[in-house]
Design an enzyme around this catalytic site. Structure first.
Site, mmCIF file in Angstrom:
data_model
loop_
_atom_site.group_PDB
_atom_site.id
_atom_site.type_symbol
_atom_site.label_atom_id
_atom_site.label_comp_id
_atom_site.label_asym_id
_atom_site.label_seq_id
_atom_site.Cartn_x
_atom_site.Cartn_y
_atom_site.Cartn_z
ATOM 1 C CD GLU A 126 79.613 27.696 -4.456
ATOM 2 O OE1 GLU A 126 78.646 27.983 -5.747
ATOM 3 O OE2 GLU A 126 80.955 28.118 -5.387
ATOM 4 N NE ARG A 132 78.149 22.808 -7.761
ATOM 5 C CZ ARG A 132 78.267 24.486 -7.688
ATOM 6 N NH1 ARG A 132 76.582 24.555 -6.732
ATOM 7 N NH2 ARG A 132 78.651 25.055 -8.132
ATOM 8 C CG HIS A 151 75.710 46.708 30.726
ATOM 9 N ND1 HIS A 151 75.733 45.248 30.243
ATOM 10 C CD2 HIS A 151 76.447 45.594 32.038
ATOM 11 C CE1 HIS A 151 75.325 44.079 30.280
ATOM 12 N NE2 HIS A 151 77.198 44.507 31.288
#
EC number: 2.1.2.13
Length: 660
Positions: free
Chosen positions: A434, A619, A104
């Site tokens: 849902e 649905r 890094h």
């Protein structure tokens, strides 16, 4: 010692050369597709790997199970990451018996995250360095193995400092790689109390705020000068890029941004003044400061600063978490097309939003809502509207990873809801169809229908109840603490960019994408429980238009409302969907690129989704609220949506075939 390397940029090349010098057996190199704009200044890992006859790959998603399995087969002793830009999953990190190490570009724990060199210069640091550390799931947070310090001179730019970092990395590798190879190396835990994190920078971050001190503005110039896009300001509507400057310790009584002199070109700052050494107009050449003043027709006492039009019009700021997802990327397109919004987005990838990256009204950071909480809180405070679209929403995951569904879909989103309460920000929350579960109404009504789910041992309902509980929490915050909210419930939205074929290969996709994969690969279309379940399919463009009108919220009609967004006229069973899709596939101009149709195959839901699954027979939404509050009705026929979705995926598949 067998090594797998993830690398990019100059530092990646330094790391590969150092590993070769130290005698590591590099089994494979993973990199990114070369960006010609960067390779003009920085070396190519792909080319170096080819020169060294090393196997090199540039996958779009290295964390995909297929790539994880390929890496597992190589049985690496150690993994190294050198400026690789994607986060590596725990599944990959665990494959190396000796461990995984990352280089890094800062002295950790300071400056974790992206662009540490640029940030260090911007913040006026006088010292930075490189750190080799153990890799853990949290980015840049593992034990420190070695560090090498680098001084930052007042004249350093990001490019010159990068050169110093490169030399420091070479020295660090010479010191520590033999220790790792011998299995004897220090490992010092990072001090979390000293940790700082900085995110990705984009070109728009280079705009100059003249109210800052001359030193701070000069630090910005140094941090983003060539090869980066540069620090910039405006003279009216005309953009000026400042490539090199010098802060002057001069006092003045002018407004910040006032031109004090044109030869030399000197501009007033919040504290001190800034001499412009080199700059460039939007259509001009790289020139000296006084020549820039002449080219731009500058005179003493004129002011530079924000673009004139941005000072007049305040666009609404929208924060989209999960901006690279199906809804997020289509919504971004609609908001940008309108022109009255600035979009701030976060996601763990950017494949679907690359087409927006150059748009000045689109601000993107690659990040994870589990990790980048400070960035999220800051931008919730900054923005006007918040849409947290991050969720696991594929049925197979409800039974395969129920706890992860709960952690992400409920726990992480609850934090966002509470930030919206804290800062009094409007939240538009994606509920789901849902939540109605096994409701026995003919049409599901937002205000009156019962929300019915199955027994505890049917774990597929964890998604439904997680969303439902958040709906209830948001409603309660609205009632008790005045939270401004709208809940919207999508009903089977579909269209281009819905999931991808790779996710379908591991079963983690919605129905139509899975069906298209079966056709592309010549495998049987699996009809779960015969495919008799009925759904109402909604075109993504219809859905996004409704969502856009919720964001507009004319006359505040959407405040405190729940709104179904679906198309009741597009009702069809999964089998009917598959049959229409098959007809479209057989008629498509690219049909000859793919294998013969392998037929339909009925499978039981338990064997397909796993133990704990339970399906819903129908649905269908009531859309009275959407019609009344949004003046909206869906207009796009399901067959058109199927054709457009199929065409998108087939063209992508043919393009992939051409690459292989």
């Amino acid at each position: 010692m067998k090594a797998i390397v993830f690398a990019y940029h100059d530092i990646g090349c330094v790391g590969i050369n150092a590993l070769t010098k130290a005698g590591f057996d590099i089994q494979a190199v993973f990199t990114h597709t070369d960006d010609p704009n960067e390779n003009h200044f920085f070396s190519s890992v792909a080319r170096l790997s080819a020169d060294l006859a090393l196997p090199v790959f540039a996958p779009e998603n290295v964390n995909h199970p297929l790539w994880i399995e390929r890496i597992r087969e190589l049985k690496p002793d150690v993994i190294f990451s050198f400026y690789y830009r994607d986060m590596l999953s725990e599944d990959i990190l665990s494959l190396a018996s000796t461990g995984a190490f990352n280089l890094h570009g800062s002295l950790l724990p300071k400056y974790r995250g992206r662009a540490p060199i640029n940030w260090a210069i911007l913040n006026g640091e006088v010292e930075t360095g490189v750190t080799l550390h153990k890799m853990v799931l949290k980015p840049d947070a593992g034990d420190i193995i070695a560090q090498y310090k680098v001084a930052i001179a007042e004249t350093d730019t990001a490019l010159t400092l990068h050169g110093k970092i490169r030399e420091a990395a070479e020295k660090l590798f010479d010191q520590v790689l033999p220790q790792i190879k011998a299995g004897i190396y220090p490992a010092i835990p990072q001090d979390e109390s000293q940790a700082t994190y900085f995110g990705r920078r984009t070109a728009v971050d280079g705009e100059i705020d003249w109210h800052k001190s001359a030193t701070e503005i000069n630090n910005l110039v140094r941090a983003v000068t060539e090869p980066y896009p540069g620090a910039f300001t405006f003279l009216g509507e005309r953009k000026i890029t400042i490539w090199r400057a010098c802060p002057l310790n001069e006092t003045h009584d002018k407004q910040p941004g006032t031109v004090l002199s044109v030869d030399p070109l000197i501009i007033a700052c919040g504290k001190g003044t800034l001499e412009i050494i080199n700059g460039q107009s939007e259509s001009g050449l790289y020139v000296q400061g006084h020549r820039l003043a002449v080219d731009m027709s500058m005179v003493t006492d004129v002011r530079v600063g924000p673009k004139a039009t941005t000072q007049i019009n305040h666009r609404k700021r929208v924060l989209i978490l999960g901006v690279n997802g199906f809804i997020g990327n289509h919504l971004t397109e609609r908001l940008l097309r309108d022109g009255n919004y600035d979009i701030y987005g976060m996601d763990i990838g950017s494949s679907a939003i690359e087409r927006f990256i150059s748009n000045p009204r689109f601000h993107f950071i690659e990040g994870d809502i589990n990790i980048h909480t400070e960035w999220i809180e800051y931008h919730i405070k900054k923005c006007d509207v918040v849409l947290p679209l991050v969720a696991i929403a594929t049925p197979i995951e409800y039974t395969r990873n129920p706890l992860r569904v709960f952690e992400l879909d409920f726990e992480e989103n609850l934090k966002i809801v509470r930030y919206c309460v804290k800062y009094n920000k409007r939240i538009i929350f994606p509920s789901t169809s849902e939540v109605y579960g096994m409701c026995d109404d003919k049409e599901f009504d937002e205000d009156d229908s019962r929300l019915i789910v199955g027994p505890i041992n049917k774990q597929r309902w964890i998604y439904s109840v997680s969303k439902q509980l958040l709906d209830r929490v948001i409603w309660a915050y609205g009632e008790k603490e005045g939270l401004k909210f709208t809940l919207f419930r999508p009903f089977n939205w579909m269209g281009p960019r819905l999931d991808n074929l790779n996710s379908a290969r591991i079963g983690s996709s919605r129905a139509i994408t899975q069906l298209i994969l079966n056709l592309v690969e010549g495998s049987p279309i699996k009809l779960v429980d015969g495919g008799e379940q009925k759904r109402c399919f909604t075109d993504i463009n219809d859905g996004i238009e409704a969502l856009f009108r919720i964001i507009e919220n004319r006359e505040g009609l959407c405040d405190g409302q729940i709104i179904n967004i679906g198309n009741p006229t597009n009702e069809a069973s999964i089998r009917q969907l598959a049959e229409i899709l098959l007809d479209s596939f057989e008629d498509h101009e690219l049909r000859d690129h793919f294998p013969p149709f392998a037929g339909f195959k009925k499978v039981e839901s338990g064997s397909y989704y796993g133990k704990g699954y339970q399906d819903v027979e129908h649905r269908k939404p009531s859309i009275k609220n959407a019609e009344r509050l949004l003046d909206w009705k869906p207009t796009i026929d399901m067959k058109q949506t199927i054709n457009e979705t199929l065409d998108f995926f087939l063209r992508g598949a043919v393009e992939e075939l051409g690459k292989n």
